[in-house]
Design a protein around this motif. Structure first.
Motif, PDB file in Angstrom:
ATOM      1  N   GLU A   1      32.791  25.590  -3.942  1.00  0.00           N
ATOM      2  CA  GLU A   1      32.693  26.726  -4.931  1.00  0.00           C
ATOM      3  C   GLU A   1      31.486  26.147  -5.649  1.00  0.00           C
ATOM      4  N   LEU A   2      31.246  24.894  -6.214  1.00  0.00           N
ATOM      5  CA  LEU A   2      30.205  24.429  -7.147  1.00  0.00           C
ATOM      6  C   LEU A   2      28.970  24.704  -6.240  1.00  0.00           C
ATOM      7  N   ASN A   3      28.894  24.473  -4.869  1.00  0.00           N
ATOM      8  CA  ASN A   3      27.709  24.681  -4.232  1.00  0.00           C
ATOM      9  C   ASN A   3      27.368  26.254  -4.245  1.00  0.00           C
TER      10      ASN A   3
ATOM     11  N   GLY B   1      21.976   9.584   5.000  1.00  0.00           N
ATOM     12  CA  GLY B   1      22.581   8.201   4.772  1.00  0.00           C
ATOM     13  C   GLY B   1      21.557   7.276   3.916  1.00  0.00           C
ATOM     14  N   ALA B   2      20.380   7.396   4.264  1.00  0.00           N
ATOM     15  CA  ALA B   2      19.374   6.468   3.665  1.00  0.00           C
ATOM     16  C   ALA B   2      18.845   7.122   2.735  1.00  0.00           C
ATOM     17  N   LEU B   3      19.235   8.247   1.983  1.00  0.00           N
ATOM     18  CA  LEU B   3      18.265   8.719   1.158  1.00  0.00           C
ATOM     19  C   LEU B   3      19.047   9.014  -0.471  1.00  0.00           C
ATOM     20  N   ASP B   4      18.282   8.868  -1.531  1.00  0.00           N
ATOM     21  CA  ASP B   4      18.823   9.162  -2.766  1.00  0.00           C
ATOM     22  C   ASP B   4      19.307  10.411  -2.679  1.00  0.00           C
ATOM     23  N   SER B   5      20.489  10.912  -3.768  1.00  0.00           N
ATOM     24  CA  SER B   5      21.001  12.007  -3.862  1.00  0.00           C
ATOM     25  C   SER B   5      19.886  13.183  -3.933  1.00  0.00           C
TER      26      SER B   5
ATOM     27  N   GLY C   1      18.460  13.751  -0.605  1.00  0.00           N
ATOM     28  CA  GLY C   1      19.556  14.148   0.275  1.00  0.00           C
ATOM     29  C   GLY C   1      19.811  15.677   0.118  1.00  0.00           C
ATOM     30  N   GLU C   2      19.746  16.124  -0.983  1.00  0.00           N
ATOM     31  CA  GLU C   2      20.118  17.405  -1.346  1.00  0.00           C
ATOM     32  C   GLU C   2      19.116  18.338  -0.767  1.00  0.00           C
TER      33      GLU C   2
ATOM     34  N   VAL D   1      17.241  17.637   1.948  1.00  0.00           N
ATOM     35  CA  VAL D   1      17.437  17.777   3.424  1.00  0.00           C
ATOM     36  C   VAL D   1      18.565  18.352   3.797  1.00  0.00           C
ATOM     37  N   LEU D   2      19.700  18.568   2.913  1.00  0.00           N
ATOM     38  CA  LEU D   2      20.630  19.614   3.128  1.00  0.00           C
ATOM     39  C   LEU D   2      20.490  20.907   3.160  1.00  0.00           C
ATOM     40  N   ALA D   3      19.543  20.912   2.266  1.00  0.00           N
ATOM     41  CA  ALA D   3      19.214  22.542   1.791  1.00  0.00           C
ATOM     42  C   ALA D   3      18.562  22.995   2.951  1.00  0.00           C
ATOM     43  N   LEU D   4      17.472  22.076   3.523  1.00  0.00           N
ATOM     44  CA  LEU D   4      16.577  22.718   4.780  1.00  0.00           C
ATOM     45  C   LEU D   4      17.535  22.926   6.112  1.00  0.00           C
ATOM     46  N   LEU D   5      18.425  21.723   6.338  1.00  0.00           N
ATOM     47  CA  LEU D   5      19.493  22.301   7.270  1.00  0.00           C
ATOM     48  C   LEU D   5      20.250  23.613   7.013  1.00  0.00           C
TER      49      LEU D   5
END
Lengths: 208, 243
Positions: A127-129, B174-178, B181-182, B184-188
């Motif tokens: 939800e936060l995301n 796993g090897a990235l700071d938050s 990491g965020e 990378v996740l946004a791109l995925l």
């Protein structure tokens, strides 16, 4: 004391009247902390009483305006640069207590208790995301609001990490020493509350 | 209803035999549709990385069936399986697995060139993929001259370049700071929103929560899941189809 200091810090930028101050506070905190006007005026009254703020004598538009004093400025600097209650106070988290009690209850599936809370926490993070996604899609980006959301994400994430940690620790304890001890104990004090003299200071502390 | 991109049908994976047999994955069923990101969470030893390896045909199940875009992996010849892995699946690992002697653009173009694309065409596609991961201008850098976050974005570009539809990611942050990491996740997430399907293994709850569905594993079994109540796409449907 965040509201008191937040309002004071905003007054450091210039004199404001109460309603204006309420709006400034809410905009700057991304709407995450709504205030009512009465609360703002009562806070201002206390700031005036404590000498941190004075009422401005000039009332061109009829509204009372408030101005920060030198003492007030020093107080803002102290608030900004020294950790206060927000750094030391750890709010009482009921989850560890619930898990601790669950561990002592025969027939309780503690792993299921842990998982139920983990699932709920992940749903909260989803939800936060979704809220963060809304923020990214909005025309004007609001860094304050985004950081507020991030803080909530970190808080929930740390709860999940604690649950993972607890699950692993409980599993190891059960492997190493079999079932954990539970059941009512008979070596605890008997009937009723202990007399005042028998209570330890720790008891009193815990009761507060 | 189109064929799901990935179907895991009661798959199990047993290592060893007899008394020493270890059931790493125990009768897991799961589907990933196009436009869907699914996360696997669980403690180490819960079987999540094995599920990912089975999904990509890197190892085969002891029992059960893995289907990608309707094709049963067990029925494919080794050559066809290798081709499917090159063309349809993009892998992302924690350790980036970039070739150190190749530049960013050469790393990204490599799977396409191996698949018979001309060097020129492969480079064009690789440049586009690097732009997508916000690395335009760094195409000629070698991995050693990039930060950890940038290297992982090169790895993502390589995983999504060309016609790849199924992205399998094992602890990509796993090897990235938050903050990195965020990103990378946004791109995925963005690639999934544009029509790919993604299966993500992570122990980070905040990153797992970018998935539409989070499946919890314990001792090789799927024990629970959390479905997002709201769509998590980072863009509108119109924007997604224009990508």
């Amino acid at each position: 004391m965040t509201v008191r200091h937040g309002l004071l810090a905003i007054l450091g930028e210039g004199a404001c009247h109460g309603y204006q101050l309420k709006q400034e506070f809410e905009v700057r905190t991304g709407g995450s902390w709504p205030l009512n006007v009465a609360q703002v005026y009562s806070t201002l009254d206390r700031l005036v009483r404590d000498g941190l703020v004075i009422e401005d004598s000039a009332r061109s538009d009829g509204a009372r305006r408030y101005r920060i004093t030198e003492v007030g400025r020093a107080e803002v600097a102290r608030w900004l640069y020294s950790p206060g209650v927000e750094a030391s106070a750890v709010g009482r988290d009921e989850l560890p207590t619930k898990i601790a009690i669950a561990l002592t209850l025969p027939g309780t599936d503690v792993a299921a208790t842990v998982q139920a809370h983990r699932r709920a926490a992940i749903a909260q993070l989803q939800e936060l995301n979704a809220l963060k996604r809304d923020e990214h899609r909005s025309e004007v980006s609001d860094l304050g609001w985004e950081l507020t959301l991030d803080a909530a994400v970190f808080a929930v994430k740390s709860r999940v990490q604690w649950l993972d940690h607890a699950e692993a620790k409980i599993a190891r304890a059960q492997r190493e020493s079999g079932a954990l001890p539970y059941g009512l104990r008979d070596d605890l004090p008997g009937r009723g509350r202990p007399r005042a003299a028998e209570r330890t200071p720790g008891d009193a502390e815990a009761r507060r | 209803m189109s064929t799901p991109l990935l179907v895991l049908d009661e798959i199990s994976k047993v290592y060893g035999s007899g008394d020493t047999a270890v059931r790493a994955v125990d009768a897991i069923s799961l589907t990933v549709e196009r436009g869907e990101l699914v996360a696997l969470m669980g403690t180490s030893g819960s079987g999540k990385s094995t599920v990912l390896a089975l999904s990509g045909g890197l190892t085969s199940p002891t029992s059960g069936e893995v289907q990608i875009d309707g094709a049963n992996l067990a029925a494919l010849s080794a050559r066809r399986l290798a081709r499917l892995r090159r063309r349809t699946i993009g892998f992302i690992f924690q350790e980036y697995n970039l070739v150190p002697s190749l530049t960013a653009v050469e790393n990204v173009a490599l799977p396409l060139e191996l698949d018979g694309w001309s060097v020129g065409r492969a480079r064009v596609a690789a440049r586009e993929a690097l732009t997508l991961v916000e690395l335009a201008g760094l195409e000629a850098r070698y991995p050693a001259d990039l930060s950890g976050g940038q290297r992982q974005r090169v790895a993502i570009a390589r995983a999504v370049v060309g016609p790849r539809e199924l992205i399998l990611a094992d602890e990509p942050t796993g090897a990235l700071d938050s903050e990195n990491g965020e990103r990378v996740l946004a791109l995925l997430r963005r690639r999934v929103d544009a029509g790919a399907g993604g299966l993500l293994v992570t122990h980070d709850p905040a990153f797992a929560a970018w998935a539409d569905r989070v499946v919890f594993l314990r001792d090789g079994r799927a024990i629970d899941e959390s479905q997002s109540q709201r769509p998590l796409t980072t863009q509108g449907a119109a924007e997604a189809s224009s990508l």
